[in-house]
Design a protein around this motif. Structure first.
Motif, PDB file in Angstrom:
ATOM      1  N   TRP A  16     -29.097  12.448  13.742  1.00 11.98           N
ATOM      2  CA  TRP A  16     -29.930  11.759  14.739  1.00 11.98           C
ATOM      3  C   TRP A  16     -30.115  12.593  16.008  1.00 11.98           C
ATOM      4  O   TRP A  16     -30.731  12.139  16.974  1.00 11.98           O
ATOM      5  CB  TRP A  16     -29.317  10.396  15.088  1.00 11.98           C
ATOM      6  N   GLY A  17     -29.570  13.782  16.023  1.00  7.19           N
ATOM      7  CA  GLY A  17     -29.748  14.663  17.173  1.00  7.19           C
ATOM      8  C   GLY A  17     -28.778  14.403  18.301  1.00  7.19           C
ATOM      9  O   GLY A  17     -28.985  14.897  19.427  1.00  7.19           O
ATOM     10  N   ALA A  62     -29.278   8.218  28.681  1.00 12.08           N
ATOM     11  CA  ALA A  62     -30.477   7.671  28.042  1.00 12.08           C
ATOM     12  C   ALA A  62     -31.623   7.542  29.035  1.00 12.08           C
ATOM     13  O   ALA A  62     -32.779   7.844  28.712  1.00 12.08           O
ATOM     14  CB  ALA A  62     -30.156   6.314  27.412  1.00 12.08           C
ATOM     15  N   SER A  65     -32.837  11.249  29.784  1.00 10.77           N
ATOM     16  CA  SER A  65     -33.228  12.105  28.657  1.00 10.77           C
ATOM     17  C   SER A  65     -34.358  11.498  27.844  1.00 10.77           C
ATOM     18  O   SER A  65     -35.095  12.227  27.167  1.00 10.77           O
ATOM     19  CB  SER A  65     -32.025  12.349  27.731  1.00 10.77           C
ATOM     20  N   ARG A  67     -33.690   9.745  25.341  1.00 10.94           N
ATOM     21  CA  ARG A  67     -33.091   9.633  24.015  1.00 10.94           C
ATOM     22  C   ARG A  67     -32.012   8.548  24.022  1.00 10.94           C
ATOM     23  O   ARG A  67     -31.678   7.994  25.065  1.00 10.94           O
ATOM     24  CB  ARG A  67     -32.499  10.978  23.586  1.00 10.94           C
ATOM     25  N   MET A 151     -33.955   2.208  19.822  1.00 10.40           N
ATOM     26  CA  MET A 151     -35.137   2.949  20.250  1.00 10.40           C
ATOM     27  C   MET A 151     -36.373   2.053  20.318  1.00 10.40           C
ATOM     28  O   MET A 151     -37.131   2.101  21.285  1.00 10.40           O
ATOM     29  CB  MET A 151     -35.394   4.111  19.293  1.00 10.40           C
TER      30      MET A 151
END
Length: 597
Positions: A16-17, A62, A65, A67, A151
């Protein structure tokens, strides 16, 4: 050795990075902690001083970023400590995944040590997706759904993994009855656009207005260029909700700044005098700072249909991506920009910034806290990330920090929790290790948890390409915002037993932890202190001794608030005379600009 569930959890996070997990260890997650060791610390295990700080660091990461932030804690008390940071994520709509340990399955229901009903505990805060993994085959679906839900719904989610499951051999789900596979990590979000008839209805409302106002929140961050185009096409002024403070540059002459109790007079006047309101990506809650009901026609754009039309009687509600919706709306805006309206807005904005400078330069004992942020604004790098704490620090951040360039900023907007400024800054440094970060915090929040997190900064600064992480402490030995709320809302004098803080040198503490540190006791020392900290090339704490009686006056002071403050003085407030004098000197800068200080 066979791959364990703990090993697979980290593998899926890498897919998922995820590059770091903000966490604190405990035996409830031993199976995952040992997997970090076998994985060569990939992703990185970032150890906070407290699980609440891990959650705040994940939120900060979060926010800055874009993300998903990931935090992790052990069972029982560790899981409980995550809650405040996760509620911060929930209320500010931030994607965070929490991975939490639990007691062994064989002990569940047996009143075992550190056994807490985690599904009941997390049901509210992680209600969008909460799962307990009881067999290895539930992975990877559980982790994937946690990420995709976080997300797509911009919310915290939680995956609970009992400690014995973490150590079992991982076996993937089979192509079998009652087994649930998953697809490779990834999520593509469509740029949703409302229907053509709805867009035409919205355009009709906006075109009919002669005094258009725009209110943007954090949901407009990816639509900044489109908001500017709409403002130019309509002659509108643009106010910003607190979480949207960094959406548009304050150098744009029609941007009136933050709205609300912590806001500016131009934003207050913009809302008071407009006849048309366009709300983009904001759920600003204080309706008393919006136009009077029935006075303005309104249109709202938001990606989440459940959060639209809540604060003001909007005529047209457009559910869609902010940037895509505004791009589709722009060709339909055929009205003539109102030149006089725009000129009035720009004059008010220019005058307000002059007033802010004059108020910041008002003498105080020993330092005016407004000047702390004003001096920062004069020299802040245009790629800096700024975090602020709740309390009076939020007032000065909201009103005085001039956003320009690529500056980003945030704070605990909706939960308004104390204590996130320093962990947010840490999360920001892991999101953007090549950019400077500045945390503006009060001494109450610093004593609550900020001092401990200085150790975290000292520990990890060598990993950041730009090690500048500046923590500025507004040192007034007072829980200042609550003191002012007691005075302005309750008419009660300051109760020193609850409000006074023990005095300590934050600079000395920072030096003991290996950081650079500067003590400021005079206003003339502020500029050089910021210059030194921002040029130091290492983490720095600025300990500024501030006057607690400089009032965080709202843009429109009601008669009730003024009367309450007077009653507090008459009842024997210990700082009564000084607070009256400071309040008068500060407020006079609005009506007598340019007068002697």
């Amino acid at each position: 050795m066979a791959e364990t569930v703990g090993d697979y959890v980290l593998q899926r996070l890498r897919e998922w990075g995820v590059q770091q997990v903000f966490a604190y260890p405990g035996d409830g997650i031993n199976g995952i902690v040992t997997a970090f060791g076998r994985a060569g610390d990939d992703p990185h295990f970032i150890q906070a001083r407290h699980e609440e700080m891990s959650a705040f660091q994940a939120v900060g990461y979060a926010k800055f970023s874009g993300r998903v932030g990931v935090c992790m804690a052990t069972s029982g008390p560790g899981a409980i400590h995550l809650l405040n940071g996760l509620y911060d994520a929930k209320l500010d709509h931030v994607p965070v995944v929490a991975i939490v340990g639990q007691t062994e399955r064989s002990a569940m229901g047996g009143a075992y040590q550190q056994e807490v009903d985690l599904q009941a505990l997390f049901k509210d805060v992680a209600g969008d997706y909460l799962v307990e993994v009881n067999v290895p085959e539930q992975l990877p679906n559980a982790i994937d759904r946690a990420f995709r839900t976080a997300m797509s719904r911009r919310a915290p989610t939680a995956v609970i993994i009992p400690s014995d499951v973490q150590e079992e051999a991982y076996t993937p789900p089979a192509h079998a009855f009652k087994q649930v596979p998953s697809s490779p990590p990834g999520l593509t979000r469509p740029a949703a656009v409302p229907s053509a008839p709805d867009l035409r209805r919205a355009a009709e409302v906006i075109n009919a207005g002669s005094r258009v106002a725009i209110l943007v929140g954090q949901g407009a961050r990816a639509a900044a260029a489109e908001v500017q185009q709409v403002a130019e096409a309509t002659g509108a002024g643009v106010a910003k909700a607190l979480l949207g403070k960094d959406v548009l540059s304050d150098d744009l002459p029609y941007v009136t700044g933050v709205i609300g109790l912590l806001g500016t007079r131009p934003s207050y006047e913009l809302m008071r005098d407009c006849d048309t309101l366009l709300i983009v990506g904001s759920n600003f809650p204080y309706s008393q700072f919006l136009p009077e009901f029935g006075k303005a026609r309104a249109v709202q754009i938001d990606l989440d249909g459940s959060m639209i039309g809540m604060r003001y009687p909007t005529e047209v509600n457009l559910v869609g991506d902010a940037a895509a919706t505004l791009r589709a709306l722009l060709p339909l805006l055929t009205g003539t920009p109102a030149k006089a309206w725009r000129e009035k807005i720009e004059a008010g904005v220019a005058g307000w910034w002059r007033t802010m400078e004059q108020q910041s330069m008002v003498n105080a004992d020993p330092v005016n806290p407004m000047r702390v942020v004003w001096e920062l604004s004069e020299r802040i790098p245009h790629d800096a990330i700024v975090t602020a704490d709740s309390g009076s620090a939020a007032n000065w951040y909201a009103r005085l920090l001039r956003v320009r360039g690529e500056i980003r900023g945030s704070l605990s907007g909706t939960l308004a929790s104390m204590g996130p400024a320093v962990p947010y800054a840490i999360g920001a440094k892991f999101a953007h290790p090549d950019r400077p970060a500045v945390a503006i915090t009060g001494d109450g929040a610093m004593q609550m948890n900020g001092m401990a997190e200085l150790l975290t900064i000292a520990r990890y600064a060598h990993r950041w390409a730009d090690p500048r992480c500046v923590v500025c402490v507004l040192h007034n030995n007072d829980l200042n915002q609550v003191t002012w709320e007691l005075r302005a809302m309750g008419g009660a004098p300051k109760f020193e037993e609850s409000q006074q803080l023990p005095d300590v040198s934050y600079a000395d503490i920072a030096r003991a932890m290996g950081l650079d540190a500067i003590t400021v006791r005079s206003p003339d020392e502020l500029g050089p202190a910021w210059d030194r900290a921002l040029g130091a090339g290492r983490p720095t704490v600025i300990d500024v001794y501030c006057d607690p009686e400089v009032p965080p006056i709202p843009p429109h002071v009601t008669l009730e608030q003024a009367s309450s403050r007077l009653r507090a003085v008459l009842k024997g407030d210990p700082g009564g005379l000084h607070l009256v004098v400071q309040g008068a000197k500060t407020k006079l800068r609005e009506v007598l600009p340019g007068q002697d200080r």
